[in-house]
Design a protein around this motif. Structure first.
Motif, PDB file in Angstrom:
ATOM      1  N   LYS A 158       0.777  -1.138  -0.014  1.00  0.00           N
ATOM      2  CA  LYS A 158       0.011   0.006  -0.147  1.00  0.00           C
ATOM      3  C   LYS A 158       0.714   1.262  -0.022  1.00  0.00           C
ATOM      4  CE  LYS A 158      -4.360  -1.711   1.728  1.00  0.00           C
ATOM      5  NZ  LYS A 158      -4.291  -3.087   1.367  1.00  0.00           N
ATOM      6  N   ASP A 159       1.914   1.043   0.476  1.00  0.00           N
ATOM      7  CA  ASP A 159       2.833   2.569   0.644  1.00  0.00           C
ATOM      8  C   ASP A 159       3.709   2.509  -0.647  1.00  0.00           C
ATOM      9  OD1 ASP A 159       4.604   0.391   0.782  1.00  0.00           O
ATOM     10  OD2 ASP A 159       5.828   1.083   2.420  1.00  0.00           O
ATOM     11  N   LYS A 160       3.549   1.766  -1.925  1.00  0.00           N
ATOM     12  CA  LYS A 160       3.785   1.879  -3.149  1.00  0.00           C
ATOM     13  C   LYS A 160       2.812   2.197  -4.089  1.00  0.00           C
ATOM     14  CE  LYS A 160       8.193   0.418  -2.211  1.00  0.00           C
ATOM     15  NZ  LYS A 160       9.235   1.216  -2.391  1.00  0.00           N
ATOM     16  N   VAL A 161       1.603   2.606  -3.577  1.00  0.00           N
ATOM     17  CA  VAL A 161       0.496   3.192  -4.469  1.00  0.00           C
ATOM     18  C   VAL A 161       0.034   4.454  -3.764  1.00  0.00           C
ATOM     19  CG1 VAL A 161      -1.896   2.857  -4.869  1.00  0.00           C
ATOM     20  CG2 VAL A 161      -0.402   1.002  -4.606  1.00  0.00           C
ATOM     21  N   LEU A 162       0.170   5.532  -4.692  1.00  0.00           N
ATOM     22  CA  LEU A 162      -0.452   6.831  -4.514  1.00  0.00           C
ATOM     23  C   LEU A 162      -1.703   7.146  -5.643  1.00  0.00           C
ATOM     24  CD1 LEU A 162      -0.070   9.577  -3.366  1.00  0.00           C
ATOM     25  CD2 LEU A 162       1.337  10.295  -5.577  1.00  0.00           C
ATOM     26  N   ALA A 163      -2.768   7.407  -4.778  1.00  0.00           N
ATOM     27  CA  ALA A 163      -4.036   7.882  -5.728  1.00  0.00           C
ATOM     28  C   ALA A 163      -3.795   9.593  -6.101  1.00  0.00           C
ATOM     29  CB  ALA A 163      -5.407   7.381  -4.742  1.00  0.00           C
ATOM     30  N   VAL A 164      -4.288   9.880  -6.945  1.00  0.00           N
ATOM     31  CA  VAL A 164      -4.082  11.334  -7.294  1.00  0.00           C
ATOM     32  C   VAL A 164      -5.497  11.886  -8.182  1.00  0.00           C
ATOM     33  CG1 VAL A 164      -3.014  13.113  -8.442  1.00  0.00           C
ATOM     34  CG2 VAL A 164      -1.695  11.186  -7.455  1.00  0.00           C
ATOM     35  N   LEU A 176       0.735  13.962 -14.447  1.00  0.00           N
ATOM     36  CA  LEU A 176       0.832  12.627 -13.651  1.00  0.00           C
ATOM     37  C   LEU A 176       2.188  11.844 -13.848  1.00  0.00           C
ATOM     38  CD1 LEU A 176      -2.841  11.424 -13.302  1.00  0.00           C
ATOM     39  CD2 LEU A 176      -1.580  12.948 -11.896  1.00  0.00           C
ATOM     40  N   ALA A 177       2.541  11.725 -15.240  1.00  0.00           N
ATOM     41  CA  ALA A 177       3.729  11.254 -15.412  1.00  0.00           C
ATOM     42  C   ALA A 177       5.060  11.617 -15.127  1.00  0.00           C
ATOM     43  CB  ALA A 177       3.724  10.951 -17.148  1.00  0.00           C
ATOM     44  N   GLU A 178       4.919  13.057 -15.054  1.00  0.00           N
ATOM     45  CA  GLU A 178       6.047  13.953 -14.201  1.00  0.00           C
ATOM     46  C   GLU A 178       6.059  13.725 -12.778  1.00  0.00           C
ATOM     47  OE1 GLU A 178       9.449  16.388 -14.407  1.00  0.00           O
ATOM     48  OE2 GLU A 178       8.197  15.487 -15.975  1.00  0.00           O
ATOM     49  N   MET A 179       4.824  13.775 -12.157  1.00  0.00           N
ATOM     50  CA  MET A 179       4.639  13.662 -10.761  1.00  0.00           C
ATOM     51  C   MET A 179       5.320  12.168 -10.498  1.00  0.00           C
ATOM     52  SD  MET A 179       1.511  13.897  -8.499  1.00  0.00           S
ATOM     53  CE  MET A 179       0.986  15.239  -8.761  1.00  0.00           C
ATOM     54  N   ALA A 180       5.041  11.302 -11.166  1.00  0.00           N
ATOM     55  CA  ALA A 180       5.432   9.789 -11.038  1.00  0.00           C
ATOM     56  C   ALA A 180       7.027   9.521 -11.118  1.00  0.00           C
ATOM     57  CB  ALA A 180       4.857   8.652 -11.971  1.00  0.00           C
ATOM     58  N   LYS A 181       7.317  10.375 -12.083  1.00  0.00           N
ATOM     59  CA  LYS A 181       9.089  10.314 -12.324  1.00  0.00           C
ATOM     60  C   LYS A 181       9.817  10.941 -11.084  1.00  0.00           C
ATOM     61  CE  LYS A 181      12.592  11.756 -15.474  1.00  0.00           C
ATOM     62  NZ  LYS A 181      12.793  12.398 -16.822  1.00  0.00           N
ATOM     63  N   TYR A 184       7.586   6.559  -8.892  1.00  0.00           N
ATOM     64  CA  TYR A 184       6.568   5.645  -9.133  1.00  0.00           C
ATOM     65  C   TYR A 184       7.035   4.762 -10.417  1.00  0.00           C
ATOM     66  CZ  TYR A 184       4.040   7.024  -5.071  1.00  0.00           C
ATOM     67  OH  TYR A 184       3.710   7.360  -3.709  1.00  0.00           O
ATOM     68  N   GLY A 185       6.533   3.551 -10.751  1.00  0.00           N
ATOM     69  CA  GLY A 185       6.926   2.837 -11.497  1.00  0.00           C
ATOM     70  C   GLY A 185       5.969   2.820 -13.001  1.00  0.00           C
ATOM     71  N   CYS A 186       4.808   3.489 -12.550  1.00  0.00           N
ATOM     72  CA  CYS A 186       3.933   3.748 -13.653  1.00  0.00           C
ATOM     73  C   CYS A 186       2.787   4.675 -13.634  1.00  0.00           C
ATOM     74  CB  CYS A 186       3.191   2.271 -14.287  1.00  0.00           C
ATOM     75  SG  CYS A 186       2.168   1.495 -13.111  1.00  0.00           S
ATOM     76  N   VAL A 187       2.092   5.035 -14.399  1.00  0.00           N
ATOM     77  CA  VAL A 187       0.604   5.825 -13.950  1.00  0.00           C
ATOM     78  C   VAL A 187      -0.340   5.001 -14.589  1.00  0.00           C
ATOM     79  CG1 VAL A 187      -0.641   7.851 -14.755  1.00  0.00           C
ATOM     80  CG2 VAL A 187       1.555   7.909 -14.574  1.00  0.00           C
ATOM     81  N   ILE A 188      -1.335   4.680 -13.534  1.00  0.00           N
ATOM     82  CA  ILE A 188      -2.564   3.678 -14.095  1.00  0.00           C
ATOM     83  C   ILE A 188      -3.903   4.505 -14.080  1.00  0.00           C
ATOM     84  CG2 ILE A 188      -4.258   1.935 -12.832  1.00  0.00           C
ATOM     85  CD1 ILE A 188      -1.614   0.782 -11.917  1.00  0.00           C
TER      86      ILE A 188
END
Length: 300
Positions: free
Chosen positions: A62-68, A126-131, A135-139
């Protein structure tokens, strides 16, 4: 064996089969997400993105998941509360960002490919934020049914490498609801709710003032208990689309509804004779999945 007892056993057997199928489906979806190691989920709070978030929370720590969640004038304020509730129930971090789609003139002009500009801006951010956050990907929560409709936003998602586990696994909208119900997600039976820009006929400019009119009208109707409802903005005219089971009640409240919507700034209030149908303003495009007619506005 008594008939009632046999029916109870049969019902329990069907439930067990359904549960097993749901668990196997979740394993399949988790298998798509897990290899990425971590994920940032584009989360609106609707049933599709809620299921996508649940899949990520199931597949990853769960600490590897971020909801935006993007909070802007094209979404109803009440939707944000539900998004917070869903993220909280799944135990994942949830942040809200402010995006300004209307700052993009190509979006505000409301061409037939409007959604491309919206999603391109959102997924780029979101891709920039993930980078930046590792984070490994945007879903996203696109499902298999979305691939057969006219959805320019899907092009933007694919261009930017967004992972769509529901679509990739062939999960239909109906199955999305079944899986969400199986998981106990509070949004499992939530009516579909596209962004408020979908209330405007293509080519009619979208402005904060017009969006405010629609927001006030739809929030009022939802407070009155209507589920399937759209207030289409046709200049001075508000055209209501209501679910079939709620049409009679809407008509019985016509004076109250008319007064509220006129107070919101509309000069006339009309009610569509046919029941609400998702994407009704896409009728001008022809058959689902086909490119728009050349006479309609398109920004390249």
């Amino acid at each position: 064996m008594a008939l009632t007892e046999r029916k109870a056993i049969e019902r329990k057997y069907v439930e067990l089969i359904s549960t097993k199928a749901s668990e196997e489906r979740m394993e399949e979806l988790s298998g798509i997400v897990a290899p990425h190691g971590s994920a940032l989920v584009a989360f609106s709070g609707g049933v599709d993105s809620s299921l996508a978030l649940a899949v990520a929370a199931n597949a990853l720590p769960k600490d590897k998941v971020l909801a935006v969640t993007s909070n802007n004038e094209t979404y109803l304020p009440s939707e944000l509360d539900l998004a917070k509730d869903v993220a909280r129930s799944l135990g994942v971090e949830h942040i809200v960002v402010n995006t300004r789609e209307l700052d993009n003139p190509d979006y505000a002009k409301n061409p037939t490919n409007r959604c491309y500009f919206c999603k391109s801006t959102l997924y780029s951010d979101l891709a920039e934020m993930a980078k930046e956050r590792g984070y490994g990907c945007v879903i996203d929560g696109a499902n298999a049914d979305d691939e057969g409709d006219y959805r320019p936003g899907r092009k933007a998602a694919k261009e930017l490498g967004v992972v769509s586990p529901l679509s990739r696994a062939g999960v239909s909208k109906e199955e999305v609801r079944d899986l969400a119900k199986h998981l106990g997600l509070p949004s499992w039976d939530k009516p579909a709710l596209a962004c408020l820009s979908s209330r405007f006929p293509y080519g009619e400019e979208i402005t904060p003032e017009k969006l405010s009119q629609v927001t006030r009208a739809e929030e009022f109707l939802r407070r009155e208990g209507f589920g399937e409802i759209r207030v289409r903005h046709h200049g001075q005219i508000a055209r209501l689309e209501v679910g079939e089971s709620e049409m009679e009640r809407a008509f019985s409240m016509r004076e109250e509804i008319s007064a509220e919507l006129k107070d919101a700034g509309f000069l006339y209030v009309a009610m569509e004779m046919s029941p609400y149908k998702s994407g009704s303003l896409n009728a001008v495009l022809g058959k689902p999945g086909k490119k728009p007619k050349k006479s309609l506005p398109v920004v390249s």
